[in-house]
Design a protein around this motif. Structure first.
Motif, PDB file in Angstrom:
ATOM      1  N   GLU B   3      40.066  32.988  41.172  1.00  0.00           N
ATOM      2  CA  GLU B   3      39.865  34.695  41.588  1.00  0.00           C
ATOM      3  C   GLU B   3      40.579  35.365  42.979  1.00  0.00           C
ATOM      4  O   GLU B   3      41.075  36.590  42.756  1.00  0.00           O
ATOM      5  N   TYR B  25      43.534  39.373  44.568  1.00  0.00           N
ATOM      6  CA  TYR B  25      42.781  38.352  43.696  1.00  0.00           C
ATOM      7  C   TYR B  25      42.487  39.105  42.048  1.00  0.00           C
ATOM      8  O   TYR B  25      43.581  39.776  42.065  1.00  0.00           O
ATOM      9  N   ASN B  27      40.069  40.148  40.022  1.00  0.00           N
ATOM     10  CA  ASN B  27      38.568  40.761  39.911  1.00  0.00           C
ATOM     11  C   ASN B  27      39.273  42.654  40.311  1.00  0.00           C
ATOM     12  O   ASN B  27      39.096  43.283  42.089  1.00  0.00           O
ATOM     13  N   SER B  28      39.335  43.907  39.937  1.00  0.00           N
ATOM     14  CA  SER B  28      40.318  44.888  39.577  1.00  0.00           C
ATOM     15  C   SER B  28      38.761  46.050  40.568  1.00  0.00           C
ATOM     16  O   SER B  28      39.154  47.005  40.903  1.00  0.00           O
ATOM     17  N   ALA B  29      37.473  45.271  39.911  1.00  0.00           N
ATOM     18  CA  ALA B  29      36.265  46.677  40.795  1.00  0.00           C
ATOM     19  C   ALA B  29      36.086  45.518  42.116  1.00  0.00           C
ATOM     20  O   ALA B  29      34.851  45.949  42.194  1.00  0.00           O
ATOM     21  N   SER B  30      36.716  44.764  43.146  1.00  0.00           N
ATOM     22  CA  SER B  30      36.677  43.988  44.233  1.00  0.00           C
ATOM     23  C   SER B  30      36.611  45.038  45.053  1.00  0.00           C
ATOM     24  O   SER B  30      37.086  46.099  44.707  1.00  0.00           O
ATOM     25  N   GLN B  31      35.599  45.650  45.587  1.00  0.00           N
ATOM     26  CA  GLN B  31      35.403  46.513  46.705  1.00  0.00           C
ATOM     27  C   GLN B  31      35.535  46.238  48.212  1.00  0.00           C
ATOM     28  O   GLN B  31      36.011  47.279  49.254  1.00  0.00           O
ATOM     29  N   ARG B  66      45.519  47.446  46.528  1.00  0.00           N
ATOM     30  CA  ARG B  66      45.024  47.549  46.199  1.00  0.00           C
ATOM     31  C   ARG B  66      45.731  48.051  44.294  1.00  0.00           C
ATOM     32  O   ARG B  66      45.153  47.319  44.010  1.00  0.00           O
ATOM     33  N   GLN B  69      46.670  44.308  43.934  1.00  0.00           N
ATOM     34  CA  GLN B  69      45.144  43.161  43.981  1.00  0.00           C
ATOM     35  C   GLN B  69      46.008  42.729  44.909  1.00  0.00           C
ATOM     36  O   GLN B  69      45.771  41.489  44.660  1.00  0.00           O
ATOM     37  N   ARG B  91      34.810  40.988  48.058  1.00  0.00           N
ATOM     38  CA  ARG B  91      33.266  40.545  47.234  1.00  0.00           C
ATOM     39  C   ARG B  91      33.628  41.709  46.466  1.00  0.00           C
ATOM     40  O   ARG B  91      34.124  42.639  46.212  1.00  0.00           O
ATOM     41  N   ALA B  92      32.813  41.561  44.880  1.00  0.00           N
ATOM     42  CA  ALA B  92      32.771  42.971  43.830  1.00  0.00           C
ATOM     43  C   ALA B  92      31.871  43.828  43.592  1.00  0.00           C
ATOM     44  O   ALA B  92      31.182  42.971  43.903  1.00  0.00           O
ATOM     45  N   GLY B  93      32.092  44.768  43.515  1.00  0.00           N
ATOM     46  CA  GLY B  93      31.292  46.120  43.681  1.00  0.00           C
ATOM     47  C   GLY B  93      30.075  45.790  44.698  1.00  0.00           C
ATOM     48  O   GLY B  93      30.192  45.304  46.235  1.00  0.00           O
TER      49      GLY B  93
END
Lengths: 116, 110
Positions: B3, B25, B27-31, B66, B69, B91-93
């Motif tokens: 990840e 990273y 996970n493209s939803a990581s924020q 972004r 990533q 951290r994701a979302g």
């Protein structure tokens, strides 16, 4: 502010015994605490998420009956390693999230466990 | 694929050098993105958060891409005290769980 303590800082125990590690938030209330384990030359691995007043959420592959977590108050979580074996020897670190700052984490100094 | 991936190093640099670490990273939803520093046998300590526009704190500059990533950390004018392992954390979302890279080891030599 935002200090987290752990006790003990290091412990040596015999195989088959149980060890309790305490994690305390000293100057804030923490509804959520996290327990990590770190083996030499490896990164932190999250073991479980501990929420005050409810059951902990364990990560895949972590035995909940072996690693007992209790989060009975807003400032204290405990991790008990039951029937410890040499392969449980590791660096255990907790972190705590302030109740009013949900996305911050503050780490304790860690507990080094050696099982002989 | 892990990840969060980092080059483990070690990076050996002389005092005063500029060194850059990279991290990717999955996970493209990581924020939320962070760099932590960990000294040997100690707990990790937050070095800096990473913001979309990039941010600087003294000799340290963090950047986020972004689209690719990808996160970076640049250390200018390295000091002996910068020797440590640098951990990329994501951290994701809305999830409070942090995902940790394996870390990049830096040794700054006199």
């Amino acid at each position: 502010g935002a200090v987290v303590s752990q006790h003990p800082s290091w412990v040596i125990c015999k195989s088959g015994t149980s060890v309790k590690i305490e994690c305390r938030s000293l100057d804030f209330q923490a509804t959520t605490m996290f327990w990590y384990r770190q083996f030499p030359k490896q990164s932190l691995m999250l073991m479980a998420t501990s929420n005050e007043g409810s059951k902990a959420t364990y990560e895949q592959g972590v035995e909940k009956d072996k690693f007992l977590i209790n989060h009975a108050s807003l400032t204290l979580s405990t991790l008990t390693v039951t029937s410890a074996h040499p392969e449980d020897s590791s660096f255990y670190i907790c972190s705590a999230t302030p109740s009013d700052r949900a996305y911050e984490q503050y780490f304790g100094p860690g507990t080094r466990l050696t099982v002989t | 694929r892990k990840e969060v991936e980092q080059d483990p190093g070690p990076f050996n640099v002389p005092e005063g050098a500029t060194v850059a670490f990279n991290c990717t990273y999955s996970n493209s939803a990581s924020q939320s993105f962070f760099w932590y520093r960990q000294d040997c046998r100690k707990e990790p300590k937050l070095l800096m958060s990473v913001y979309s526009s990039g941010n600087e704190d003294g000799r340290f500059t963090a950047q986020l891409n972004r689209a690719s990533q990808y996160i970076s950390l640049l250390i200018r004018d390295s000091k002996l005290s910068d020797s440590a392992t640098y951990l990329c954390v994501v951290r994701a979302g809305n999830n409070r769980k942090l995902i940790w890279g394996l870390g990049t080891s830096l040794a700054v030599n006199p």
